[in-house]
Design a protein around this motif. Sequence first.
Motif, short mmCIF file in Angstrom:
data_model
loop_
_atom_site.label_atom_id
_atom_site.label_comp_id
_atom_site.label_asym_id
_atom_site.label_seq_id
_atom_site.Cartn_x
_atom_site.Cartn_y
_atom_site.Cartn_z
N LEU A 108 -1.87 -7.02 -9.82
CA LEU A 108 -2.84 -5.94 -10.05
C LEU A 108 -2.50 -4.76 -9.16
N CYS A 109 -2.75 -3.55 -9.66
CA CYS A 109 -2.64 -2.34 -8.86
C CYS A 109 -3.98 -1.61 -8.92
N ILE A 110 -4.47 -1.19 -7.78
CA ILE A 110 -5.70 -0.43 -7.69
C ILE A 110 -5.33 0.97 -7.24
N PHE A 111 -5.81 1.98 -7.95
CA PHE A 111 -5.52 3.38 -7.66
C PHE A 111 -6.80 4.06 -7.20
N ALA A 112 -6.68 4.92 -6.20
CA ALA A 112 -7.81 5.72 -5.73
C ALA A 112 -7.33 7.14 -5.44
N LEU A 113 -7.74 8.09 -6.28
CA LEU A 113 -7.37 9.48 -6.13
C LEU A 113 -8.36 10.15 -5.20
N ALA A 114 -7.87 10.70 -4.09
CA ALA A 114 -8.74 11.37 -3.12
C ALA A 114 -9.27 12.67 -3.70
N TYR A 115 -10.47 13.03 -3.30
CA TYR A 115 -11.10 14.27 -3.76
C TYR A 115 -10.75 15.37 -2.77
N LEU A 144 0.85 -1.18 0.00
CA LEU A 144 0.00 0.00 0.00
C LEU A 144 0.89 1.23 0.00
N VAL A 145 0.71 2.08 -1.01
CA VAL A 145 1.53 3.28 -1.17
C VAL A 145 0.63 4.50 -1.13
N LEU A 146 1.09 5.52 -0.40
CA LEU A 146 0.43 6.82 -0.43
C LEU A 146 1.30 7.75 -1.26
N LEU A 147 0.70 8.32 -2.29
CA LEU A 147 1.37 9.30 -3.14
C LEU A 147 0.81 10.67 -2.84
N ARG A 148 1.67 11.67 -2.89
CA ARG A 148 1.22 13.06 -2.68
C ARG A 148 1.83 13.96 -3.73
N GLU A 149 1.05 14.97 -4.10
CA GLU A 149 1.50 16.03 -4.98
C GLU A 149 0.77 17.28 -4.51
N GLY A 150 1.50 18.17 -3.89
CA GLY A 150 0.85 19.37 -3.35
C GLY A 150 -0.23 18.97 -2.36
N ASP A 151 -1.46 19.41 -2.63
CA ASP A 151 -2.57 19.09 -1.73
C ASP A 151 -3.41 17.92 -2.25
N ARG A 152 -2.84 17.13 -3.16
CA ARG A 152 -3.55 15.96 -3.68
C ARG A 152 -2.92 14.68 -3.16
N SER A 153 -3.76 13.66 -2.99
CA SER A 153 -3.31 12.37 -2.47
C SER A 153 -3.91 11.24 -3.29
N MET A 154 -3.14 10.18 -3.41
CA MET A 154 -3.61 9.00 -4.12
C MET A 154 -3.06 7.76 -3.42
N TRP A 155 -3.93 6.76 -3.26
CA TRP A 155 -3.52 5.47 -2.72
C TRP A 155 -3.36 4.47 -3.85
N ALA A 182 -8.40 9.10 3.92
CA ALA A 182 -8.65 7.84 4.62
C ALA A 182 -9.71 7.01 3.89
N GLU A 183 -10.75 7.66 3.39
CA GLU A 183 -11.79 6.94 2.65
C GLU A 183 -11.27 6.41 1.32
N ALA A 184 -10.37 7.15 0.67
CA ALA A 184 -9.77 6.67 -0.58
C ALA A 184 -8.95 5.41 -0.30
N ARG A 185 -8.27 5.38 0.84
CA ARG A 185 -7.51 4.18 1.23
C ARG A 185 -8.45 2.99 1.37
N SER A 186 -9.56 3.21 2.08
CA SER A 186 -10.55 2.14 2.26
C SER A 186 -11.13 1.69 0.93
N PHE A 187 -11.42 2.65 0.04
CA PHE A 187 -11.96 2.33 -1.28
C PHE A 187 -11.00 1.41 -2.03
N ALA A 188 -9.71 1.75 -2.04
CA ALA A 188 -8.72 0.94 -2.76
C ALA A 188 -8.65 -0.47 -2.18
N LEU A 189 -8.64 -0.59 -0.86
CA LEU A 189 -8.58 -1.91 -0.23
C LEU A 189 -9.87 -2.69 -0.45
N ASP A 190 -11.02 -2.02 -0.37
CA ASP A 190 -12.30 -2.69 -0.62
C ASP A 190 -12.39 -3.18 -2.06
#
Length: 167
Positions: free
Chosen positions: A134-141, A115-126, A149-157
């Motif tokens: 397989l890789c599952i990506f979830a870009l936080a809004y 599980l990787v957390l990526l950041r760019e400025g004020d944006r986050s992606m798991w 935290a919800e994007a993390r759960s979404f990716a794992l779910d």
Amino acid sequence: MSPVTEQWEDVLRTHFALGEELPAVRAAAVFSAESGFFAIAGCDGEDGRRYFRPAAETGEQLPHSGASDQACLEALWTAGEQAGPAPLVRLGEVVWRRESLEQVKDVVTGNELDLVLLREGDRSMWVVRTRQGLCIFALAYGDNEGHVAEARSFALDFDSFLVGQGY
């Protein structure tokens, strides 16, 4: 577009449609070594491809710039394990910095997941990588930590969902 790609994009869109009014995930994607990015969707009908597909070369040289999707993503797991700055990776038109890398167990299967957390400025992606490649990506809004935290759960779910489908 292949029937398999259409099926998974429909599944992602359905997940978004069943979500709350103010979604935590802006876009999601699934990547495999065999197919590349084979399912991408954005919330509210937005085309999520721009967040994940490599941009045209801009002349800026980054680690793994111009590399294939597979090589670029492999950098998330291997680069930076040695001492030094966090690895940079280009997804879409954005250069992301890996903030964290952890191993977690899938609650359904007990399999190890990266599980990787990526950041760019004020944006986050798991990004979740399974042992099946397989890789599952979830870009936080937005920059709301609750959404992160919800994007993390979404990716794992969604990983659990794919396991249930035989992947």
